[in-house]
Write an enzyme that holds these catalytic residues in place. Structure first.
Site, PDB file in Angstrom:
ATOM      1  N   TYR A 279      21.726 -13.609 -23.936  1.00  0.00           N
ATOM      2  CA  TYR A 279      22.459 -13.074 -25.099  1.00  0.00           C
ATOM      3  C   TYR A 279      23.498 -14.078 -25.626  1.00  0.00           C
ATOM      4  CZ  TYR A 279      25.800  -9.889 -27.446  1.00  0.00           C
ATOM      5  OH  TYR A 279      26.664  -9.279 -28.319  1.00  0.00           O
TER       6      TYR A 279
ATOM      7  N   LEU B 167      14.381 -16.983 -17.047  1.00  0.00           N
ATOM      8  CA  LEU B 167      13.943 -15.804 -17.823  1.00  0.00           C
ATOM      9  C   LEU B 167      14.011 -14.513 -17.006  1.00  0.00           C
ATOM     10  CD1 LEU B 167      10.919 -17.382 -19.789  1.00  0.00           C
ATOM     11  CD2 LEU B 167      13.332 -17.289 -20.461  1.00  0.00           C
TER      12      LEU B 167
ATOM     13  N   SER C  39      34.965 -14.082 -16.721  1.00  0.00           N
ATOM     14  CA  SER C  39      35.023 -12.733 -17.279  1.00  0.00           C
ATOM     15  C   SER C  39      36.417 -12.140 -17.107  1.00  0.00           C
ATOM     16  CB  SER C  39      34.005 -11.866 -16.521  1.00  0.00           C
ATOM     17  OG  SER C  39      34.192 -10.515 -16.813  1.00  0.00           O
ATOM     18  N   ALA C  40      36.772 -11.252 -18.019  1.00  0.00           N
ATOM     19  CA  ALA C  40      38.026 -10.508 -17.898  1.00  0.00           C
ATOM     20  C   ALA C  40      38.060  -9.698 -16.614  1.00  0.00           C
ATOM     21  CB  ALA C  40      38.177  -9.578 -19.097  1.00  0.00           C
TER      22      ALA C  40
ATOM     23  N   TYR D 120      29.528  -8.458  -8.530  1.00  0.00           N
ATOM     24  CA  TYR D 120      29.420  -9.305  -9.718  1.00  0.00           C
ATOM     25  C   TYR D 120      30.773  -9.964 -10.024  1.00  0.00           C
ATOM     26  CZ  TYR D 120      29.699 -10.639 -14.566  1.00  0.00           C
ATOM     27  OH  TYR D 120      29.954 -11.360 -15.710  1.00  0.00           O
TER      28      TYR D 120
ATOM     29  N   LYS E 110      32.322 -14.100  -9.980  1.00  0.00           N
ATOM     30  CA  LYS E 110      33.038 -14.800 -11.055  1.00  0.00           C
ATOM     31  C   LYS E 110      34.362 -15.344 -10.528  1.00  0.00           C
ATOM     32  CE  LYS E 110      30.038 -14.399 -14.241  1.00  0.00           C
ATOM     33  NZ  LYS E 110      29.293 -15.585 -14.670  1.00  0.00           N
TER      34      LYS E 110
ATOM     35  N   TYR F 141      35.611 -14.167 -20.762  1.00  0.00           N
ATOM     36  CA  TYR F 141      35.180 -13.349 -21.900  1.00  0.00           C
ATOM     37  C   TYR F 141      35.686 -11.932 -21.733  1.00  0.00           C
ATOM     38  CZ  TYR F 141      31.279 -16.814 -21.689  1.00  0.00           C
ATOM     39  OH  TYR F 141      30.492 -17.921 -21.582  1.00  0.00           O
TER      40      TYR F 141
ATOM     41  N   ASN G  63      23.845  -0.786 -19.684  1.00  0.00           N
ATOM     42  CA  ASN G  63      25.073  -0.498 -18.937  1.00  0.00           C
ATOM     43  C   ASN G  63      26.276  -0.487 -19.865  1.00  0.00           C
ATOM     44  OD1 ASN G  63      23.812  -0.865 -16.263  1.00  0.00           O
ATOM     45  ND2 ASN G  63      23.561  -2.961 -16.984  1.00  0.00           N
TER      46      ASN G  63
ATOM     47  N   ARG H 153      39.120  -1.381 -24.901  1.00  0.00           N
ATOM     48  CA  ARG H 153      38.625  -2.731 -24.585  1.00  0.00           C
ATOM     49  C   ARG H 153      38.808  -3.665 -25.768  1.00  0.00           C
ATOM     50  NH1 ARG H 153      38.615  -0.339 -20.580  1.00  0.00           N
ATOM     51  NH2 ARG H 153      37.020  -0.108 -18.961  1.00  0.00           N
TER      52      ARG H 153
ATOM     53  N   ASP I 106      35.918   1.748 -13.460  1.00  0.00           N
ATOM     54  CA  ASP I 106      36.455   1.483 -14.804  1.00  0.00           C
ATOM     55  C   ASP I 106      37.980   1.513 -14.794  1.00  0.00           C
ATOM     56  OD1 ASP I 106      34.099   1.062 -16.109  1.00  0.00           O
ATOM     57  OD2 ASP I 106      34.075   2.974 -17.192  1.00  0.00           O
TER      58      ASP I 106
HETATM   59  P1  NAD Z   1      22.170 -12.702 -20.045  1.00  0.00           P
HETATM   60  O1  NAD Z   1      21.624 -12.018 -18.864  1.00  0.00           O
HETATM   61  O2  NAD Z   1      21.667 -12.319 -21.392  1.00  0.00           O
HETATM   62  O3  NAD Z   1      22.005 -14.287 -19.881  1.00  0.00           O
HETATM   63  C1  NAD Z   1      22.024 -14.917 -18.627  1.00  0.00           C
HETATM   64  C2  NAD Z   1      20.799 -15.797 -18.548  1.00  0.00           C
HETATM   65  O4  NAD Z   1      20.759 -16.471 -17.284  1.00  0.00           O
HETATM   66  C3  NAD Z   1      19.485 -15.011 -18.666  1.00  0.00           C
HETATM   67  O5  NAD Z   1      18.687 -15.596 -19.684  1.00  0.00           O
HETATM   68  C4  NAD Z   1      18.834 -15.159 -17.289  1.00  0.00           C
HETATM   69  O6  NAD Z   1      17.429 -15.181 -17.383  1.00  0.00           O
HETATM   70  C5  NAD Z   1      19.429 -16.477 -16.814  1.00  0.00           C
HETATM   71  N1  NAD Z   1      19.490 -16.654 -15.351  1.00  0.00           N
HETATM   72  C6  NAD Z   1      20.034 -15.820 -14.430  1.00  0.00           C
HETATM   73  N2  NAD Z   1      19.932 -16.362 -13.209  1.00  0.00           N
HETATM   74  C7  NAD Z   1      19.324 -17.576 -13.348  1.00  0.00           C
HETATM   75  C8  NAD Z   1      18.964 -18.613 -12.458  1.00  0.00           C
HETATM   76  N3  NAD Z   1      19.182 -18.515 -11.144  1.00  0.00           N
HETATM   77  N4  NAD Z   1      18.354 -19.708 -12.956  1.00  0.00           N
HETATM   78  C9  NAD Z   1      18.111 -19.818 -14.285  1.00  0.00           C
HETATM   79  N5  NAD Z   1      18.442 -18.876 -15.177  1.00  0.00           N
HETATM   80  C10 NAD Z   1      19.065 -17.761 -14.719  1.00  0.00           C
HETATM   81  O7  NAD Z   1      23.769 -12.544 -20.005  1.00  0.00           O
HETATM   82  P2  NAD Z   1      24.864 -12.891 -21.094  1.00  0.00           P
HETATM   83  O8  NAD Z   1      25.456 -11.629 -21.560  1.00  0.00           O
HETATM   84  O9  NAD Z   1      24.333 -13.863 -22.072  1.00  0.00           O
HETATM   85  O10 NAD Z   1      25.939 -13.589 -20.159  1.00  0.00           O
HETATM   86  C11 NAD Z   1      26.008 -14.991 -19.995  1.00  0.00           C
HETATM   87  C12 NAD Z   1      27.061 -15.297 -18.949  1.00  0.00           C
HETATM   88  O11 NAD Z   1      28.313 -14.760 -19.362  1.00  0.00           O
HETATM   89  C13 NAD Z   1      26.777 -14.692 -17.569  1.00  0.00           C
HETATM   90  O12 NAD Z   1      27.185 -15.620 -16.585  1.00  0.00           O
HETATM   91  C14 NAD Z   1      27.644 -13.459 -17.556  1.00  0.00           C
HETATM   92  O13 NAD Z   1      28.010 -13.101 -16.267  1.00  0.00           O
HETATM   93  C15 NAD Z   1      28.849 -13.941 -18.347  1.00  0.00           C
HETATM   94  N6  NAD Z   1      29.598 -12.841 -18.970  1.00  0.00           N
HETATM   95  C16 NAD Z   1      28.958 -11.936 -19.759  1.00  0.00           C
HETATM   96  C17 NAD Z   1      29.668 -10.882 -20.327  1.00  0.00           C
HETATM   97  C18 NAD Z   1      28.979  -9.845 -21.169  1.00  0.00           C
HETATM   98  O14 NAD Z   1      29.530  -8.760 -21.350  1.00  0.00           O
HETATM   99  N7  NAD Z   1      27.784 -10.100 -21.701  1.00  0.00           N
HETATM  100  C19 NAD Z   1      31.048 -10.781 -20.119  1.00  0.00           C
HETATM  101  C20 NAD Z   1      31.682 -11.731 -19.319  1.00  0.00           C
HETATM  102  C21 NAD Z   1      30.940 -12.769 -18.749  1.00  0.00           C
HETATM  103  C1  WQD Z   2      33.269  -0.335 -22.311  1.00  0.00           C
HETATM  104  C2  WQD Z   2      33.921   1.046 -22.377  1.00  0.00           C
HETATM  105  C3  WQD Z   2      33.332   2.467 -20.541  1.00  0.00           C
HETATM  106  C4  WQD Z   2      29.074   2.788 -21.542  1.00  0.00           C
HETATM  107  C5  WQD Z   2      31.692  -4.726 -18.503  1.00  0.00           C
HETATM  108  C6  WQD Z   2      31.877  -5.488 -17.220  1.00  0.00           C
HETATM  109  C7  WQD Z   2      32.663  -6.735 -17.474  1.00  0.00           C
HETATM  110  C8  WQD Z   2      32.019  -7.553 -18.590  1.00  0.00           C
HETATM  111  C9  WQD Z   2      31.771  -6.748 -19.815  1.00  0.00           C
HETATM  112  C10 WQD Z   2      30.522  -9.124 -17.626  1.00  0.00           C
HETATM  113  C11 WQD Z   2      34.440   1.543 -21.041  1.00  0.00           C
HETATM  114  C12 WQD Z   2      32.800   3.031 -21.837  1.00  0.00           C
HETATM  115  C13 WQD Z   2      30.420   2.468 -21.541  1.00  0.00           C
HETATM  116  C14 WQD Z   2      28.693   4.138 -21.812  1.00  0.00           C
HETATM  117  C15 WQD Z   2      31.015   4.710 -22.080  1.00  0.00           C
HETATM  118  N1  WQD Z   2      30.726  -8.045 -18.210  1.00  0.00           N
HETATM  119  N2  WQD Z   2      31.377   3.398 -21.809  1.00  0.00           N
HETATM  120  N3  WQD Z   2      29.695   5.032 -22.066  1.00  0.00           N
HETATM  121  O1  WQD Z   2      33.075  -1.929 -18.444  1.00  0.00           O
HETATM  122  O2  WQD Z   2      34.634  -2.990 -20.145  1.00  0.00           O
HETATM  123  O3  WQD Z   2      32.965  -4.368 -19.003  1.00  0.00           O
HETATM  124  O4  WQD Z   2      31.035  -5.567 -19.469  1.00  0.00           O
HETATM  125  O5  WQD Z   2      31.328  -9.898 -17.201  1.00  0.00           O
HETATM  126  O6  WQD Z   2      32.694  -7.442 -16.281  1.00  0.00           O
HETATM  127  O7  WQD Z   2      32.568  -4.665 -16.297  1.00  0.00           O
HETATM  128  O8  WQD Z   2      32.188  -2.760 -20.678  1.00  0.00           O
HETATM  129  O9  WQD Z   2      30.627  -1.899 -22.360  1.00  0.00           O
HETATM  130  O10 WQD Z   2      30.354  -1.175 -19.955  1.00  0.00           O
HETATM  131  O11 WQD Z   2      32.309  -0.336 -21.270  1.00  0.00           O
HETATM  132  O12 WQD Z   2      31.873   5.558 -22.323  1.00  0.00           O
HETATM  133  O13 WQD Z   2      27.508   4.494 -21.786  1.00  0.00           O
HETATM  134  O14 WQD Z   2      32.918   1.984 -22.784  1.00  0.00           O
HETATM  135  O15 WQD Z   2      33.782   3.485 -19.695  1.00  0.00           O
HETATM  136  O16 WQD Z   2      35.616   2.279 -21.293  1.00  0.00           O
HETATM  137  P1  WQD Z   2      33.288  -2.914 -19.493  1.00  0.00           P
HETATM  138  P2  WQD Z   2      31.268  -1.555 -21.064  1.00  0.00           P
END
Ligand code: NAD
Ligand code: WQD
Length: 340
Positions: A12, A34, A125-126, A150, A154, A178, A199, A232, A296
């Protein structure tokens, strides 16, 4: 600095960052196994940018395969997105999360070092703030207790990267924490493509809006927030992608170790998000109040001033663009990336 290794580039945030890299004149080399993505996302990035992007379907833990990629391409810096990211799944499968996220990062650091590339941006991540002591959260806010494996990966990987940089100050390490990325590229060609039941809040809302799920469960309305639902800091994924381009400039200034929050500084509640989605897109999102979700917290939003001062970066999109672009992606791709 010209050629960037993007691990997890089919995902993403990675796919959106590729667009912004090419828009800013960089080249990328993508590695991704993938496990949580589809290579159609890369075809779509190529469609948007007109670039041909070298892609290797490898696991970052595969040292030999990674070495071959780095032998073949002269890499100036790495943006490391690859990792598993589902909080609930990490509680069910802790070893898989520790194994994947830790070992892939160790392997990557070793191989970058062997190829004399000591510039890395890490997706943090936050979540590392736990239940934050200061709101809005600044980078000085102490890290907190993570409630799931998870988040632990981080937090630990931040420490690993800090130690690597401390031991060899030729390394430049940027840790980007993030907040809550949502939205999609305005073209509607790329976006978030969750496997199974989402999720996170926004993909759940868009799947209800498109008719894939009957209603949204709102996890708790008794938090100490203005309307009782969780607050958030949602950030448009295109803004977040541009934050990585800004961070590359810090790497080229030999920044050493730098940590930045990537958020807007604005907090929105779950009910405000539902309301914004309905107001902007004209679609009702049925919901009902459910119990709180384990782990949460009530409120989480940042102070993004450091990134503005030091990187010249700040989020430009507001909540309207975020909900508009999330919906534009979902309705144009109701089944996500369906073709290979
Ligand atoms: P995503 O799952 O869409 O992208 C992660 C990619 O990594 C995927 O394409 C997956 O196939 C690949 N991958 C996983 N393990 C691998 C491995 N061992 N070797 C090669 N490829 C691998 O997730 P995203 O939302 O794009 O997140 C990107 C990064 O940002 C992640 O590290 C995630 O933890 C971090 N992050 C995401 C969020 C969020 O809410 N989306 C928030 C904070 C941090
Ligand atoms: C946002 C708000 C939920 C789903 C998570 C990870 C964090 C980061 C980002 C990777 C909260 C509420 C949610 C639903 C709901 N990821 N909610 N119904 O929990 O802030 O953060 O994603 O690093 O590490 O913990 O994000 O989008 O899941 O939730 O009411 O079906 O929406 O309780 O208040 P979150 P979220």
């Amino acid at each position: 600095m010209k050629t960037i290794l993007v691990t997890g580039g089919a995902g993403y945030i990675g796919s959106h960052t590729l667009v912004e890299l090419y828009n800013s004149g960089y080249n990328a080399v993508v590695v991704d196994n993938l496990v949580n993505s589809n290579k159609e996302s890369l075809h779509r990035v190529e469609q948007i940018t007109g670039a041909k992007i070298p892609f290797y379907e490898i696991d970052v833990r595969d040292s030999k395969a990674l070495c071959d990629v780095l032998d073949k391409h002269q890499i100036d810096a790495c943006i490391h997105f690859a990792g598993l990211k589902a909080v609930g799944e990490s509680v069910e499968m802790p070893l898989e999360y520790y194994q994947n996220n830790m070992v892939s990062t160790f392997t990557l650091i070793e191989q970058l070092m062997n190829h004399n590339c000591k510039n890395i941006i890490f997706s943090s991540s936050a979540t590392v703030y736990g239940n934050p002591e200061i709101i809005p959260i600044t980078e000085e806010c102490p890290k907190g207790k993570c409630t799931n494996p998870y988040g632990q990966t981080k937090s630990m990987l931040e420490e690993v990267l800090m130690d690597v940089q401390k031991a060899d100050t030729a390394w430049n390490v940027v840790l980007l924490r993030y907040f809550n990325p949502i939205g999609a590229h305005p073209s509607g060609l790329i976006g978030e493509n969750p496997n199974g039941i989402p999720n996170n809040l926004m993909p759940y809302i868009t799947q209800v809006a498109v008719g894939k799920r009957p209603e949204l469960g709102v996890f708790g309305n008794d938090y100490p927030t203005p309307d009782g639902t969780g607050v958030r800091d949602y950030i448009h994924v295109v803004d977040l992608a541009r934050g990585h381009v800004a961070a590359l400039k810090a790497l080229s200034r030999n920044c050493g170790l730098s940590i930045y929050n990537m958020g807007t500084g604005n907090g929105y509640s779950v009910l405000q998000m539902i309301d914004a989605f309905t107001r902007v897109n004209g679609i009702l999102v049925p919901y009902s109040i459910k119990p709180r979700r384990a782990g949460d917290i009530a409120t989480c939003y940042c102070n993004p001033a450091k990134a503005k001062a030091e990187l010249g970066w700040e989020a430009e999109y507001g909540i309207e663009e975020m909900v508009r672009d999330s919906w534009n992606w979902q309705r144009s791709n109701p089944e996500g990336y369906t073709t290979e």
